[in-house]
Design a protein around this motif. Structure first.
Motif, mmCIF file in Angstrom:
data_model
loop_
_atom_site.group_PDB
_atom_site.id
_atom_site.type_symbol
_atom_site.label_atom_id
_atom_site.label_comp_id
_atom_site.label_asym_id
_atom_site.label_seq_id
_atom_site.Cartn_x
_atom_site.Cartn_y
_atom_site.Cartn_z
ATOM 1 N N TYR A 193 0.809 -1.214 0.000
ATOM 2 C CA TYR A 193 0.000 0.000 0.000
ATOM 3 C C TYR A 193 0.850 1.276 0.000
ATOM 4 O O TYR A 193 0.305 2.376 0.028
ATOM 5 C CB TYR A 193 -0.938 0.009 1.215
ATOM 6 N N CYS A 213 2.772 2.554 2.393
ATOM 7 C CA CYS A 213 2.583 3.310 3.637
ATOM 8 C C CYS A 213 3.773 4.236 3.904
ATOM 9 O O CYS A 213 4.917 3.929 3.567
ATOM 10 C CB CYS A 213 2.413 2.357 4.823
ATOM 11 N N CYS A 244 -1.136 0.458 7.295
ATOM 12 C CA CYS A 244 -1.922 -0.762 7.095
ATOM 13 C C CYS A 244 -1.701 -1.716 8.268
ATOM 14 O O CYS A 244 -0.818 -1.505 9.110
ATOM 15 C CB CYS A 244 -1.539 -1.415 5.768
ATOM 16 N N PRO A 268 -4.695 -6.777 -3.099
ATOM 17 C CA PRO A 268 -4.946 -5.334 -3.203
ATOM 18 C C PRO A 268 -5.416 -4.931 -4.592
ATOM 19 O O PRO A 268 -5.024 -5.533 -5.598
ATOM 20 C CB PRO A 268 -3.570 -4.720 -2.886
ATOM 21 N N ALA A 292 -5.311 0.574 -3.660
ATOM 22 C CA ALA A 292 -4.069 0.358 -2.906
ATOM 23 C C ALA A 292 -2.882 0.910 -3.677
ATOM 24 O O ALA A 292 -1.985 1.548 -3.105
ATOM 25 C CB ALA A 292 -3.878 -1.128 -2.633
ATOM 26 N N ASN A 306 -2.548 4.815 -3.453
ATOM 27 C CA ASN A 306 -2.332 5.466 -2.166
ATOM 28 C C ASN A 306 -1.167 6.453 -2.221
ATOM 29 O O ASN A 306 -0.087 6.133 -2.702
ATOM 30 C CB ASN A 306 -2.059 4.405 -1.089
ATOM 31 N N HIS A 311 -7.229 -0.547 4.710
ATOM 32 C CA HIS A 311 -5.877 -0.066 4.437
ATOM 33 C C HIS A 311 -5.949 1.400 4.013
ATOM 34 O O HIS A 311 -6.982 1.867 3.524
ATOM 35 C CB HIS A 311 -5.198 -0.912 3.349
ATOM 36 N N ALA A 317 -5.831 4.663 1.852
ATOM 37 C CA ALA A 317 -6.037 4.937 0.420
ATOM 38 C C ALA A 317 -6.248 6.434 0.264
ATOM 39 O O ALA A 317 -7.337 6.891 -0.062
ATOM 40 C CB ALA A 317 -7.225 4.150 -0.122
#
Length: 342
Positions: free
Chosen positions: A64, A66, A74, A128, A132, A135, A175, A177
């Motif tokens: 994702y 992050c 996530c 995903p 995802a 993001n 998660h 987004a």
């Protein structure tokens, strides 16, 4: 990686470029809807801005993308963060631009849970989706007016909340987004329902240039880019770098920009004069004005900022008036002139 047309080299279309910049400064503004003629640089502007942005740091191996500096992420990243002595390795990656095709299914967009593995092995397996991948970047939907309404509604919900939640048969996955949603389309091929129009933060109208010199310049620049992309991009490198610095500085200044009560009253008065439904108009108007002030280096929102962002923030929220055949942009400009003066 393909070379993108420089953002600074796009001729005209100032309102579209400003709207995308503001959404990049503050993702909470909501999506940007770009309606107009084909071949007017809609997708070019989105890809050019994403290529212009500095690379972002992501947690290594995270599907994702992050942010390693964020307090939350996530489920996998949060679990690793709680593990004793665990360190988050990070890498630099380009800001993503994800295209959403018209024929995409809901599972392709939001992601899919593997129910068979969940029931037989007790494993929560999740594939995903496009949200995802988008993001912390851009999600671009061409011909958004032809996309199924429930998918448009879903996209706008996720874009507003910054989180995607997938629930199937008692299983749930969530998660981050957080992306800038940009939808484009040609009104001749159909319009979005008013309920969906209102959910987009900003709406921009683009037209084919009608000035001869401008049309010639568009063709000249595009031809030069296609013949030698690297040399053309190098010529516009300084301008793009200047825009990048403005954008990065605007993001850092955003939270410190003040919004005086007088500006809140101005925004409400303008929306009341135009008869907009609900309060999304005021909220978007203030967020866009704050982002513009941050982009310009101003310490607080003023009349000039509200006047500049009023058309894209409000034109798509007006009810049809059978007694007034003027277009929505004309009505907004008229209301702005009456409230703020010439």
């Amino acid at each position: 990686m393909a070379v993108q047309f420089p953002f600074s080299a796009i001729v005209g279309q100032d309102e579209m470029k400003l709207a995308i910049l503001l959404a990049a400064v503050d993702w909470r503004i909501g999506g940007v809807l770009v309606f107009g003629d084909r071949g007017t640089g809609k997708s070019t502007a989105v890809r050019a801005l994403a290529a212009l942005l500095p690379k972002m740091r992501v947690v290594a191996g995270c599907p994702y993308g992050c942010d390693p500096a964020a307090a939350s992420g996530c489920e996998a990243c949060e679990a690793r963060g709680r593990a004793a002595g665990a360190a988050r390795k990070s890498v630099l990656v380009p800001v993503p631009v994800v295209d959403l095709p018209l024929g995409a299914t809901e599972d392709r967009v939001v992601g899919a849970l593997d129910l068979e593995r969940a029931l037989s092995q007790g494993v929560k397996a999740f594939e995903p989706g496009l949200l995802a991948r988008a993001n912390r970047g851009f999600l671009y939907v061409d011909e958004v007016n032809l996309l199924e309404d429930h998918l448009v509604d879903l996209l706008i919900d996720v874009a507003a909340s910054g989180e995607n939640v997938v629930e199937r048969e008692g299983l749930s996955v969530r998660h981050p987004a957080r992306f800038v949603l940009v939808g484009s389309g040609n009104p001749e091929e159909g319009e979005l329902r008013p309920q969906l129009l209102d959910r987009f933060g900003l709406s921009v109208e683009v037209r084919t240039p009608e000035v001869l010199a401008e049309r010639v310049e568009v063709v000249r620049r595009r031809d030069a880019f296609e013949r030698d992309p690297h040399a053309f991009t190098e010529r516009w490198k300084k301008e793009d770098e200047r825009t990048r610095r403005r954008l990065v500085a605007g993001r850092s200044r955003l939270d410190g920009v003040r919004v005086p009560d007088a500006m809140l009253e101005r925004a409400a008065q303008l929306c009341m004069a135009l008869g907009t439904d609900g309060l999304r108009g005021e909220l978007t108007l203030i967020r866009a004005a704050r982002a513009l002030a941050a982009l310009q280096g101003d310490a607080e929102v003023a009349d000039a900022h509200l006047k500049r962002v009023a058309p894209p923030a409000l034109r798509h929220r007006l009810r049809r008036n059978p007694l007034d055949d003027a277009g929505s942009s004309v009505r907004v400009d008229r209301a702005v002139a009456e409230l703020f003066g010439p």
